[in-house]
Design a protein around this motif. Structure first.
Motif, PDB file in Angstrom:
ATOM      1  N   ASP A 104       2.562  -2.050 -18.966  1.00 42.64           N
ATOM      2  CA  ASP A 104       2.541  -0.801 -18.196  1.00 42.64           C
ATOM      3  C   ASP A 104       3.906  -0.541 -17.576  1.00 42.64           C
ATOM      4  O   ASP A 104       4.652  -1.477 -17.251  1.00 42.64           O
ATOM      5  N   GLU A 105       4.236   0.735 -17.410  1.00 38.21           N
ATOM      6  CA  GLU A 105       5.524   1.114 -16.824  1.00 38.21           C
ATOM      7  C   GLU A 105       5.508   0.872 -15.320  1.00 38.21           C
ATOM      8  O   GLU A 105       4.782   1.549 -14.585  1.00 38.21           O
ATOM      9  N   ALA A 106       6.322  -0.080 -14.852  1.00 36.12           N
ATOM     10  CA  ALA A 106       6.301  -0.455 -13.433  1.00 36.12           C
ATOM     11  C   ALA A 106       6.748   0.680 -12.523  1.00 36.12           C
ATOM     12  O   ALA A 106       6.284   0.794 -11.383  1.00 36.12           O
ATOM     13  N   TYR A 107       7.632   1.551 -13.023  1.00 31.20           N
ATOM     14  CA  TYR A 107       8.165   2.604 -12.158  1.00 31.20           C
ATOM     15  C   TYR A 107       7.087   3.590 -11.712  1.00 31.20           C
ATOM     16  O   TYR A 107       7.228   4.267 -10.700  1.00 31.20           O
ATOM     17  N   ARG A 108       5.971   3.679 -12.489  1.00 29.25           N
ATOM     18  CA  ARG A 108       4.940   4.674 -12.161  1.00 29.25           C
ATOM     19  C   ARG A 108       4.275   4.388 -10.816  1.00 29.25           C
ATOM     20  O   ARG A 108       3.779   5.307 -10.166  1.00 29.25           O
ATOM     21  N   ALA A 109       4.259   3.131 -10.391  1.00 24.86           N
ATOM     22  CA  ALA A 109       3.641   2.809  -9.105  1.00 24.86           C
ATOM     23  C   ALA A 109       4.364   3.542  -7.971  1.00 24.86           C
ATOM     24  O   ALA A 109       3.742   4.236  -7.157  1.00 24.86           O
ATOM     25  N   GLN A 110       5.683   3.408  -7.918  1.00 28.51           N
ATOM     26  CA  GLN A 110       6.451   4.060  -6.861  1.00 28.51           C
ATOM     27  C   GLN A 110       6.457   5.568  -7.036  1.00 28.51           C
ATOM     28  O   GLN A 110       6.336   6.328  -6.069  1.00 28.51           O
ATOM     29  N   TYR A 111       6.570   6.020  -8.278  1.00 27.45           N
ATOM     30  CA  TYR A 111       6.592   7.463  -8.546  1.00 27.45           C
ATOM     31  C   TYR A 111       5.310   8.132  -8.059  1.00 27.45           C
ATOM     32  O   TYR A 111       5.357   9.168  -7.374  1.00 27.45           O
ATOM     33  N   LEU A 112       4.152   7.555  -8.392  1.00 26.50           N
ATOM     34  CA  LEU A 112       2.886   8.171  -8.014  1.00 26.50           C
ATOM     35  C   LEU A 112       2.679   8.129  -6.500  1.00 26.50           C
ATOM     36  O   LEU A 112       2.160   9.087  -5.915  1.00 26.50           O
ATOM     37  N   LEU A 113       3.071   7.034  -5.859  1.00 25.65           N
ATOM     38  CA  LEU A 113       2.964   6.978  -4.396  1.00 25.65           C
ATOM     39  C   LEU A 113       3.803   8.086  -3.758  1.00 25.65           C
ATOM     40  O   LEU A 113       3.348   8.765  -2.827  1.00 25.65           O
ATOM     41  N   ASN A 114       5.016   8.280  -4.258  1.00 30.03           N
ATOM     42  CA  ASN A 114       5.877   9.334  -3.712  1.00 30.03           C
ATOM     43  C   ASN A 114       5.268  10.719  -3.935  1.00 30.03           C
ATOM     44  O   ASN A 114       5.290  11.576  -3.048  1.00 30.03           O
ATOM     45  N   GLU A 115       4.712  10.950  -5.123  1.00 30.00           N
ATOM     46  CA  GLU A 115       4.089  12.233  -5.425  1.00 30.00           C
ATOM     47  C   GLU A 115       2.895  12.498  -4.514  1.00 30.00           C
ATOM     48  O   GLU A 115       2.582  13.650  -4.200  1.00 30.00           O
ATOM     49  N   LEU A 116       2.231  11.432  -4.085  1.00 28.59           N
ATOM     50  CA  LEU A 116       1.051  11.564  -3.231  1.00 28.59           C
ATOM     51  C   LEU A 116       1.386  11.444  -1.740  1.00 28.59           C
ATOM     52  O   LEU A 116       0.498  11.312  -0.907  1.00 28.59           O
ATOM     53  N   GLY A 117       2.674  11.492  -1.423  1.00 34.26           N
ATOM     54  CA  GLY A 117       3.084  11.542  -0.019  1.00 34.26           C
ATOM     55  C   GLY A 117       3.158  10.201   0.680  1.00 34.26           C
ATOM     56  O   GLY A 117       3.151  10.137   1.915  1.00 34.26           O
ATOM     57  N   LEU A 118       3.261   9.103  -0.074  1.00 37.37           N
ATOM     58  CA  LEU A 118       3.372   7.763   0.517  1.00 37.37           C
ATOM     59  C   LEU A 118       4.703   7.145   0.096  1.00 37.37           C
ATOM     60  O   LEU A 118       5.271   7.494  -0.933  1.00 37.37           O
ATOM     61  N   THR A 119       5.173   6.194   0.889  1.00 35.05           N
ATOM     62  CA  THR A 119       6.458   5.550   0.588  1.00 35.05           C
ATOM     63  C   THR A 119       6.291   4.229  -0.146  1.00 35.05           C
ATOM     64  O   THR A 119       7.223   3.747  -0.787  1.00 35.05           O
ATOM     65  N   GLY A 120       5.126   3.620  -0.025  1.00 35.63           N
ATOM     66  CA  GLY A 120       4.910   2.285  -0.583  1.00 35.63           C
ATOM     67  C   GLY A 120       5.045   1.191   0.448  1.00 35.63           C
ATOM     68  O   GLY A 120       4.654   0.045   0.204  1.00 35.63           O
ATOM     69  N   GLU A 121       5.590   1.532   1.620  1.00 37.30           N
ATOM     70  CA  GLU A 121       5.774   0.531   2.677  1.00 37.30           C
ATOM     71  C   GLU A 121       4.626   0.526   3.686  1.00 37.30           C
ATOM     72  O   GLU A 121       4.610  -0.294   4.599  1.00 37.30           O
ATOM     73  N   GLU A 122       3.672   1.413   3.547  1.00 38.48           N
ATOM     74  CA  GLU A 122       2.583   1.516   4.522  1.00 38.48           C
ATOM     75  C   GLU A 122       1.734   0.239   4.533  1.00 38.48           C
ATOM     76  O   GLU A 122       1.377  -0.291   3.472  1.00 38.48           O
ATOM     77  N   ALA A 123       1.411  -0.230   5.734  1.00 38.69           N
ATOM     78  CA  ALA A 123       0.525  -1.389   5.870  1.00 38.69           C
ATOM     79  C   ALA A 123      -0.921  -0.937   5.711  1.00 38.69           C
ATOM     80  O   ALA A 123      -1.325   0.062   6.317  1.00 38.69           O
ATOM     81  N   PRO A 124      -1.720  -1.634   4.909  1.00 39.63           N
ATOM     82  CA  PRO A 124      -3.108  -1.198   4.674  1.00 39.63           C
ATOM     83  C   PRO A 124      -3.919  -1.011   5.946  1.00 39.63           C
ATOM     84  O   PRO A 124      -4.719  -0.084   6.044  1.00 39.63           O
ATOM     85  N   ALA A 125      -3.706  -1.868   6.956  1.00 43.20           N
ATOM     86  CA  ALA A 125      -4.501  -1.792   8.181  1.00 43.20           C
ATOM     87  C   ALA A 125      -4.231  -0.515   8.958  1.00 43.20           C
ATOM     88  O   ALA A 125      -5.070  -0.070   9.748  1.00 43.20           O
ATOM     89  N   ALA A 126      -3.064   0.093   8.744  1.00 43.43           N
ATOM     90  CA  ALA A 126      -2.691   1.285   9.505  1.00 43.43           C
ATOM     91  C   ALA A 126      -3.003   2.581   8.757  1.00 43.43           C
ATOM     92  O   ALA A 126      -2.715   3.667   9.254  1.00 43.43           O
ATOM     93  N   LEU A 127      -3.590   2.499   7.573  1.00 41.70           N
ATOM     94  CA  LEU A 127      -3.827   3.701   6.773  1.00 41.70           C
ATOM     95  C   LEU A 127      -5.033   4.479   7.272  1.00 41.70           C
ATOM     96  O   LEU A 127      -6.046   3.900   7.665  1.00 41.70           O
ATOM     97  N   SER A 128      -4.920   5.802   7.211  1.00 38.98           N
ATOM     98  CA  SER A 128      -6.091   6.650   7.439  1.00 38.98           C
ATOM     99  C   SER A 128      -6.941   6.652   6.170  1.00 38.98           C
ATOM    100  O   SER A 128      -6.511   6.158   5.120  1.00 38.98           O
ATOM    101  N   GLY A 129      -8.143   7.236   6.255  1.00 38.42           N
ATOM    102  CA  GLY A 129      -9.000   7.316   5.076  1.00 38.42           C
ATOM    103  C   GLY A 129      -8.337   8.082   3.950  1.00 38.42           C
ATOM    104  O   GLY A 129      -8.420   7.697   2.779  1.00 38.42           O
ATOM    105  N   GLY A 130      -7.635   9.180   4.299  1.00 42.95           N
ATOM    106  CA  GLY A 130      -6.962   9.975   3.277  1.00 42.95           C
ATOM    107  C   GLY A 130      -5.810   9.238   2.628  1.00 42.95           C
ATOM    108  O   GLY A 130      -5.595   9.325   1.411  1.00 42.95           O
ATOM    109  N   GLU A 131      -5.043   8.476   3.421  1.00 36.47           N
ATOM    110  CA  GLU A 131      -3.918   7.722   2.865  1.00 36.47           C
ATOM    111  C   GLU A 131      -4.403   6.598   1.956  1.00 36.47           C
ATOM    112  O   GLU A 131      -3.812   6.331   0.900  1.00 36.47           O
TER     113      GLU A 131
END
Length: 607
Positions: A98-125
């Motif tokens: 699988d193309e590894a770059y798609r992980a970061q690309y899709l997070l960016n497209e969905l308004g996330l940076t990839g650095e968010e901690a799971p415990a601090a996420l809202s339901g939408g995030e």
């Protein structure tokens, strides 16, 4: 000849407790299929999707997935426990190749940076991270359970575009009509434990469903007449040979059992709003209203006049301040500047987005009666709480169930039942479509059409807005709001664009009065400018290496095929390598075409 299915379920049966949930469900998914799975809340759609994903085992029936095919499932409530951040969570869903770059690309497209901690996420995030995880591998089969929940309009429209561009076969569950109409080509209806398939998209489903139910009703009426005729013969018919009598008695017993065991369509929601006396003609007058948080303008110098009978939709991306504007207009929040004047004789009922007004320890019956006995008063009509519960698809035995034990859809119906039972001449609805099934949405729309009072609604559901509202207040960015006449589609036509993510909102022309209550003139679309996205830039950098890798593999295969002894030694292996070489050549051709397109786009950008 149709290609064989990549996944199918056949005669699936499943019982929870004493109640059969699935009694003969079938789904067949072929390469590139676009299937929507529809049915009432509680009909077993999510369970059937989990069986397709291999997460739940059926009591009986068959599940088949073609060997080597990948399946990814999007749950309604993703679990990110154990991951350092959202990027690690998404990358864990990637497989070999699988193309590894798609992980970061899709997070960016969905308004996330990839650095968010799971415990601090809202339901939408958390939902966005889960979407990135299932989309990143570009699997053969995507099973998506309510993928638009907690997404704003820019994210929903982006997701539509992304799914259209993917080769994956899709099976979708969603309450978003427009989303289903735009993506589906086949509709599977799960009804009373069994499935029926329509080889057309969701746009044709409701007419077909009504036709099926009408035919079923006619067959039931025929059965009633046959039973009546047999009962008449039993009472008054001339006695015939004993063997024939026994046969007719058995036939009557069979027909009675068939009628007794017939499960009619699940009861329909009955929605009716208790309406108070009419308010004054001017319901809300806002002048120069401004609200800022930490110096950031959420609402900036907005003026509006809302008259009795208006139906106003408030739209914008997440974080634009839709709920803040709603609270300012209804007097629930004081503005930093400006004034809001509410009309006289105003009786307002509110359906809040988070269902915060529900005490989780309150029982269902007490929530509907405010703990004041067993009766609900709707206008001048007094109804027993059990009967009122049935209007909203609740069973009598749920009367003493605490609200904490109800599903999200059931809590949504409780909030609707409470809001509609109380006298009002103004309804304030913040995301009313969350967790409601399509049939309930139909009836809510009909009820709002008959409602003589004023309605203000915040929603990301484009179809709902088009059916309900008479004008749309749109977030333009930097706290500016503009009102457009008509529904969401009318707003897009006038503005030249739909809702865009925060930071990308279209700027209003200089001199345009912010927040004016007049229909905006059609926006002039900006000139198309060449622009490389994050994905394009990454692809431009990585495609040459990828093309070179494919070329090396193809050369090795050609050398292997050049061996004159290869075919006589291993005919099957020769065929497999030949097919693989043809596939590699096709991949390389597509990669070269994509690189050429991106290189031309880069040159245009620099020019």
């Amino acid at each position: 000849m149709a290609s064989p299915p990549v996944l199918y379920l056949k005669s699936i049966k499943l019982t929870f407790g004493a109640t059969p949930l699935l009694t003969g469900a079938d789904i067949s998914v072929g390469e590139g299929d676009r299937i929507t799975l529809v049915g009432r809340n509680g009909s077993g759609k999510s369970t059937l999707l989990k069986i397709a994903a291999g997460m739940v085992e059926a009591d009986d029936g068959e599940r088949f997935v073609q060997p080597g095919k990948t399946v990814r499932y999007l749950p309604q409530e993703p679990d990110l426990t154990g991951f350092a951040n959202t990027l690690a969570y998404v990358e864990a869903g990637l497989g070999p190749g699988d193309e590894a770059y798609r992980a970061q690309y899709l997070l960016n497209e969905l308004g996330l940076t990839g650095e968010e901690a799971p415990a601090a996420l809202s339901g939408g995030e958390a939902r966005r991270a889960a979407l990135a995880r299932v989309l990143a591998p570009e699997p053969d089969i995507l099973l998506l359970d309510e993928p638009t929940n907690h997404l704003d309009l820019p994210a929903i429209e982006w997701l539509e575009s992304e799914l259209k561009s993917m080769r994956s076969a899709l099976v979708l569950i969603s309450h978003d009509r427009r989303f289903l109409e735009n993506l589906s080509r086949t509709t599977v209806w799960l009804d009373r434990g069994r499935t029926r398939t329509l080889d057309r998209g969701f746009a044709h489903f409701e007419a077909w469903r009504d036709q099926v139910l009408e035919e079923e009703e006619r067959e039931l009426q025929k059965l009633d007449k046959r039973i009546e005729a047999e009962e008449h013969w039993m009472r008054y018919g001339v006695t015939a040979r004993r063997k024939r009598n026994v046969r007719r008695v058995e036939l009557l017993a069979t027909m009675r059992r068939e009628k007794r065991e017939h499960r009619g369509p699940q009861g329909a929601v009955r929605l009716e709003a208790a309406q108070a006396d009419a308010s004054s003609k001017l319901v809300i007058e806002a002048k120069g209203v401004t609200k800022r948080y930490d110096g950031r303008p959420i609402v900036e110098n907005v003026s509006a006049r809302i008259a009795r009978g208006d139906r106003i939709g408030i739209v914008g991306p997440n974080g634009a301040g839709k709920t803040t504007l709603l609270r300012l207009l209804t007097g629930d929040l004081e503005p930093d500047e400006g004034t809001v004047k509410l009309g006289v004789s105003l009786q307002m009922q509110t359906l809040d987005q988070r269902r915060d007004s529900l005490d989780p320890e309150t029982t269902l019956a007490d929530a509907l009666t405010d703990g004041k006995g067993d009766w609900v008063v709707i206008g001048e009509e007094k109804r027993h709480v059990i009967g009122y519960m049935k209007d909203f698809l609740f069973q009598p035995e749920q009367a003493r169930t605490p609200l904490s034990a109800l599903s999200g859809g059931e809590r949504g119906r409780v909030m609707l039942a409470r809001a509609l039972s109380r006298p009002s001449n103004m309804l304030v609805l913040d995301e009313p479509t969350n967790d409601l099934d399509l049939e309930t949405l139909d009836l809510l729309e009909e009820m709002l059409g008959d409602y003589t009072g004023t309605v203000i609604v915040v929603s990301h559901d484009r179809d709902f807005l088009d059916r309900v509202v008479t004008s749309v207040m749109m977030a333009e960015g930097d706290g500016r709001w503009t009102e457009y006449a008509g529904g969401y589609a009318d707003m897009v036509a006038q503005r030249g664009a739909g809702v865009v993510a925060r930071g990308g909102a279209a700027k209003k022309p200089a001199g345009d009065a912010s927040g004016s209550r007049t229909a905006a003139a059609p926006a002039t679309p900006a000139k198309n400018r060449a622009k490389l996205s994050f994905k394009d830039k990454h692809a431009l950098e990585t495609l040459p290496g990828y093309i070179e890798e494919l070329t090396d593999k193809a050369d090795r295969m050609r050398k292997q095929l050049a061996d004159p002894q290869f075919y006589s030694r291993d005919p099957k292996g020769f065929s497999l390598v030949s097919a693989a070489l043809a596939d590699l050549d096709e991949q390389r051709s597509r990669a070269e075409d994509e690189w050429l397109r991106l290189e031309m786009l880069r040159e245009a950008t620099e020019g």
